[in-house]
Write a protein that holds these residues in place. Structure first.
Motif, short mmCIF file in Angstrom:
data_model
loop_
_atom_site.label_atom_id
_atom_site.label_comp_id
_atom_site.label_asym_id
_atom_site.label_seq_id
_atom_site.Cartn_x
_atom_site.Cartn_y
_atom_site.Cartn_z
N UNK A 1 0.81 -1.21 0.00
CA UNK A 1 0.00 0.00 0.00
C UNK A 1 0.85 1.27 0.00
N UNK A 2 2.06 1.18 0.52
CA UNK A 2 2.97 2.33 0.44
C UNK A 2 3.35 2.61 -1.01
N UNK A 3 3.38 1.56 -1.79
CA UNK A 3 3.75 1.68 -3.21
C UNK A 3 2.53 1.86 -4.11
N UNK A 4 1.46 1.13 -3.79
CA UNK A 4 0.28 1.12 -4.67
C UNK A 4 -0.99 0.95 -3.84
N UNK A 5 -1.70 2.04 -3.66
CA UNK A 5 -2.91 2.01 -2.84
C UNK A 5 -4.19 2.27 -3.61
N UNK A 6 -4.13 2.20 -4.94
CA UNK A 6 -5.31 2.40 -5.78
C UNK A 6 -5.35 1.31 -6.84
N UNK A 7 -6.51 1.09 -7.46
CA UNK A 7 -6.57 0.09 -8.53
C UNK A 7 -5.59 0.40 -9.67
N UNK A 8 -5.50 1.68 -10.02
CA UNK A 8 -4.59 2.06 -11.11
C UNK A 8 -3.14 1.74 -10.76
N UNK A 9 -2.76 2.02 -9.53
CA UNK A 9 -1.37 1.80 -9.12
C UNK A 9 -1.04 0.32 -9.04
N UNK A 10 -1.98 -0.50 -8.60
CA UNK A 10 -1.72 -1.94 -8.54
C UNK A 10 -1.65 -2.52 -9.95
N UNK A 11 -2.50 -2.07 -10.84
CA UNK A 11 -2.41 -2.52 -12.22
C UNK A 11 -1.06 -2.15 -12.83
N UNK A 12 -0.56 -0.98 -12.46
CA UNK A 12 0.74 -0.53 -12.99
C UNK A 12 1.88 -1.41 -12.51
N UNK A 13 1.71 -2.04 -11.34
CA UNK A 13 2.74 -2.95 -10.84
C UNK A 13 2.88 -4.17 -11.75
N UNK A 14 1.76 -4.60 -12.32
CA UNK A 14 1.77 -5.82 -13.10
C UNK A 14 1.76 -7.04 -12.20
N UNK A 15 1.58 -8.20 -12.80
CA UNK A 15 1.46 -9.43 -12.02
C UNK A 15 2.74 -9.73 -11.24
N UNK A 16 3.88 -9.62 -11.86
CA UNK A 16 5.12 -9.92 -11.16
C UNK A 16 5.37 -8.92 -10.04
N UNK A 17 5.08 -7.65 -10.29
CA UNK A 17 5.29 -6.64 -9.26
C UNK A 17 4.38 -6.85 -8.07
N UNK A 18 3.13 -7.22 -8.32
CA UNK A 18 2.21 -7.49 -7.22
C UNK A 18 2.64 -8.73 -6.45
N UNK A 19 3.02 -9.78 -7.16
CA UNK A 19 3.45 -11.01 -6.48
C UNK A 19 4.67 -10.78 -5.59
N UNK A 20 5.53 -9.87 -5.99
CA UNK A 20 6.72 -9.60 -5.19
C UNK A 20 6.34 -9.10 -3.79
N UNK A 21 5.20 -8.42 -3.69
CA UNK A 21 4.75 -7.89 -2.39
C UNK A 21 3.99 -8.93 -1.56
N UNK A 22 3.33 -9.88 -2.21
CA UNK A 22 2.42 -10.76 -1.48
C UNK A 22 2.86 -12.22 -1.50
N UNK A 23 4.05 -12.54 -1.95
CA UNK A 23 4.45 -13.92 -2.11
C UNK A 23 4.59 -14.66 -0.78
N UNK A 24 4.61 -13.96 0.35
CA UNK A 24 4.67 -14.63 1.66
C UNK A 24 3.30 -15.14 2.09
N UNK A 25 2.25 -14.81 1.34
CA UNK A 25 0.89 -15.19 1.69
C UNK A 25 0.47 -16.41 0.88
N UNK A 26 -0.21 -17.34 1.53
CA UNK A 26 -0.66 -18.53 0.84
C UNK A 26 -1.54 -18.22 -0.35
N UNK A 27 -1.44 -19.05 -1.39
CA UNK A 27 -2.23 -18.91 -2.61
C UNK A 27 -2.00 -17.57 -3.31
N UNK A 28 -0.77 -17.04 -3.20
CA UNK A 28 -0.53 -15.69 -3.70
C UNK A 28 -0.67 -15.58 -5.21
#
Length: 222
Positions: free
Chosen positions: A55-82
Motif C-alpha cells: 500500500x505504500x507503493x500502490x494504494x489504488x486500482x490504477x497503481x496496482x495494475x501498474x505494478x503488473x502481475x510480477x510486481x504485485x506477487x513480489x509484495x504478497x508472495x509470503x501469503x498462501x495462494x498468492x
C-alpha cells in the motif's frame, strides 16, 4: 439459548470492547478490499506485513495494475495462494476502473461480481467500510455461533442468517467483530479458554470444565 441470554452476551462484549474493528490495517475501502482478499487462509498479521509495503507503493486500482502481475506477487508472495490472489486482485482492479470509476461499490451484487470476492468478503466490506449490519461468517464466527448456541447451523449461510435473526438490532453493526475476536482469542478451536471467558455462564457449551492448555493458541479450525 433465549433472547435474554443473547442480549446479555452482547451487552458484555460491548462493555469490554465498545469500538471493535478489524485487525487488518487499511486506509480506504479499496485497501480493505485487497486486504480481505489476501486474508483467505492467512492470518491478519501476515496480511498486514505484506500490505504495509504494497500500500505504500500502490494504494489504488490504477497503481496496482501498474505494478503488473510480477510486481504485485513480489509484495504478497509470503501469503498462501498468492498466485491466485494476485490474478484475482488484478482482475478486480480492472473491473473497478471499468465499471465503478475506480471506487469500491457499496452493494452486495456488485461486490460479489468481482473476481475472488464471495459472500464473506462482501459482508466484511459492507460492514467495515460502509457501516452495514452484515455478518461475515468465517471459521471463528461459525465455531462460536455453534459452540455457544447463539445460532447453530450446518453451513456458514445458515449461521449468518441465524445470527442476523437472533442478535438484537442495537448490536448488529459490531457483532461481526466481537464474535471474530472472541473466537480468535478466547473461544479458540482446540481448547477454549472458558475460565477466562466473560460470557461463560451464558454459553451452552457443555465442556467448560476443560482447561485451556495453551493460552497463546489461536489456531484457526472450526
Amino acid at each position: 439459548m433465549n433472547a435474554e441470554q443473547r442480549y446479555q452476551i452482547f451487552s458484555r462484549l460491548r462493555a469490554a470492547n465498545p469500538n471493535p474493528t478489524t485487525e487488518l490495517i487499511y486506509r480506504t475501502p479499496f485497501e480493505l478490499l485487497v486486504a480481505v482478499m489476501l486474508s483467505a487462509q492467512a492470518t491478519d498479521k501476515s496480511v498486514n506485513q505484506a500490505t504495509s509495503g504494497l500500500f505504500a507503493r500502490a494504494g489504488t486500482p490504477e497503481a496496482i495494475l501498474a505494478l503488473g502481475e510480477d510486481g504485485l506477487k513480489a509484495h504478497i508472495r509470503t501469503i498462501g495462494l498468492f498466485n491466485t490472489k494476485a490474478r484475482h486482485i488484478l482482475q478486480t482492479c480492472a473491473l473497478l476502473i471499468e465499471r465503478h470509476g475506480g471506487a469500491v461499490p457499496c452493494d452486495r451484487a456488485s461486490l460479489e461480481s468481482l473476481p475472488g470476492v464471495g459472500r464473506k468478503t462482501a459482508n466484511v466490506i459492507l460492514n467495515t467500510a460502509f457501516g452495514e449490519p452484515t455478518m461475515a461468517v468465517d471459521t471463528h464466527i461459525f465455531r462460536v455461533a455453534n459452540r455457544t448456541g447463539l445460532a447453530p447451523g450446518k453451513t456458514p449461510l445458515a449461521v449468518e442468517q441465524g445470527l442476523l435473526d437472533q442478535i438484537p438490532d442495537e448490536f448488529l453493526h459490531d457483532a461481526h467483530h466481537w464474535l471474530i475476536l472472541h473466537g480468535r482469542y478466547v473461544c479458540t478451536a482446540r481448547t477454549p479458554r472458558c475460565t477466562a471467558c466473560l460470557i461463560a455462564d451464558l454459553c451452552d457449551y457443555p465442556d467448560k470444565s476443560l482447561t485451556h492448555r495453551d493460552p497463546s493458541s489461536t489456531t484457526d479450525h472450526v
